[in-house]
Design an enzyme around this catalytic site. Sequence first.
Site, PDB file in Angstrom:
ATOM      1  N   LYS A  89     -23.872  41.135  -8.796  1.00 43.05           N
ATOM      2  CA  LYS A  89     -25.339  41.584  -8.605  1.00 43.05           C
ATOM      3  C   LYS A  89     -25.507  42.517  -7.381  1.00 43.05           C
ATOM      4  CE  LYS A  89     -27.293  39.093 -11.832  1.00 43.05           C
ATOM      5  NZ  LYS A  89     -27.726  39.892 -13.032  1.00 43.05           N
ATOM      6  N   GLU A 111     -36.898  38.836  -9.362  1.00 46.82           N
ATOM      7  CA  GLU A 111     -36.720  37.694 -10.079  1.00 46.82           C
ATOM      8  C   GLU A 111     -35.312  37.177 -10.260  1.00 46.82           C
ATOM      9  OE1 GLU A 111     -34.460  40.128 -12.417  1.00 46.82           O
ATOM     10  OE2 GLU A 111     -36.461  40.639 -11.582  1.00 46.82           O
ATOM     11  N   SER A 378     -17.660  38.196 -13.731  1.00 37.39           N
ATOM     12  CA  SER A 378     -18.791  38.554 -13.118  1.00 37.39           C
ATOM     13  C   SER A 378     -19.276  37.925 -11.845  1.00 37.39           C
ATOM     14  CB  SER A 378     -19.995  38.478 -13.916  1.00 37.39           C
ATOM     15  OG  SER A 378     -20.151  37.344 -14.546  1.00 37.39           O
TER      16      SER A 378
END
Length: 396
Positions: A89, A111, A378
Amino acid sequence: MVLPDKHGKYEQYGGKFAPEVLMPAIEDVERGYNEIAKKREFQDELNYLLSEFAGRPTPLYHARNLSKQVDGASIYLKREDLLHGGAHKINNTLGQALLAKKMGKKRIIAETGAGQHGVATAIAARALGLECEVYMGTEDIERQKLNVFRMNLLGARVIPVTSGSCTLKDAINEAMRDWVTNVEDTYYLIGSVVGPHPYPLMVRGFQSVIGKETRRQIMDKEGRLPDKIIACVGGGSNAMGIFHEFIGERRIELVGVEAGGKGLDTKEHGASLGLGTDGVLHGMYSKLLQDKYGQISISYSISAGLDYPGVGPELSYLVKSGRVKVSHATDEQALKAFGMLCRSEGIIPALESSHAVHQAIELAGSMNVDDIIVVNLSGRGDKDVYTVAEAQGVKI
């Protein structure tokens, strides 16, 4: 390379399905991305942040023990879990936060579901001197207490969302309402390849560093490209991040793994690509979980980051065109893969990533020992230990 047309569409998918009051803000983001983010000065500053602050490049690790255990293809792990913040991210949040700052915005809203995007947004905001508020469903707040506390430590304000299913979908709804009323000083930092154009294109662009590094690294290690690349799919940012570099390599099979939840024969899953139908959600036209009247269904996954009833429009297009294949892993299968990777390699993966690890294990056993699979790992699983403990009947 797959690009959207001037309207942000991948054939019928994508576009800008947003209320008129929000269109100036969306067009402002599009102008900023086209005029600022493409400049050499911006790219140099972002590359500095990615390397010196976030920790890029991440390793491409040969999971020898796991590969030996499944007795088949070699499994490589793209170690996005080693990035600052614990997940891929940060690639996107640093890019968008830097863009927001260059556009003169003072406040970031976001969010989050699994909490990793919220943490990464809070990190990027602190690094660049911006205020940060994060919307999060109360269901996800309960599942991800550790990440909520991390966001608070980083100076972000976490705003609980109690509407709907109290998960990611509803957090996005509330963030968009905030943006409508605070467009002058606020930038909405979307965490995945979803939403109105240019967000799917922009997020994919910031995440594509994953695939670019993977190409160089596998060539250095093996002298050739892999046979299969596997990534979990919620909204789809980590999948598009690694897939995009290889879309033109038709010999490579690209596999997206969705949340099978408690089974595709139940209503408790997150398989938008596998079982969804075309519709509009959060400013985009894409594959969604919805009823025959177009009402959005409640999605489910043990992993909060895959608990979303839609998927990015580019992935919908790539699946429809046959370039990306879709699979799924149930909660039980993801938990089993989680445990296997922990014990075989000493790596605790995120539950989201464990879905992709499961698929790699399944496929590797039927492949030759000379074949190569790359899994996008990830994120790391620190955030999920309480969830896994509960699933195993262990009280921490």
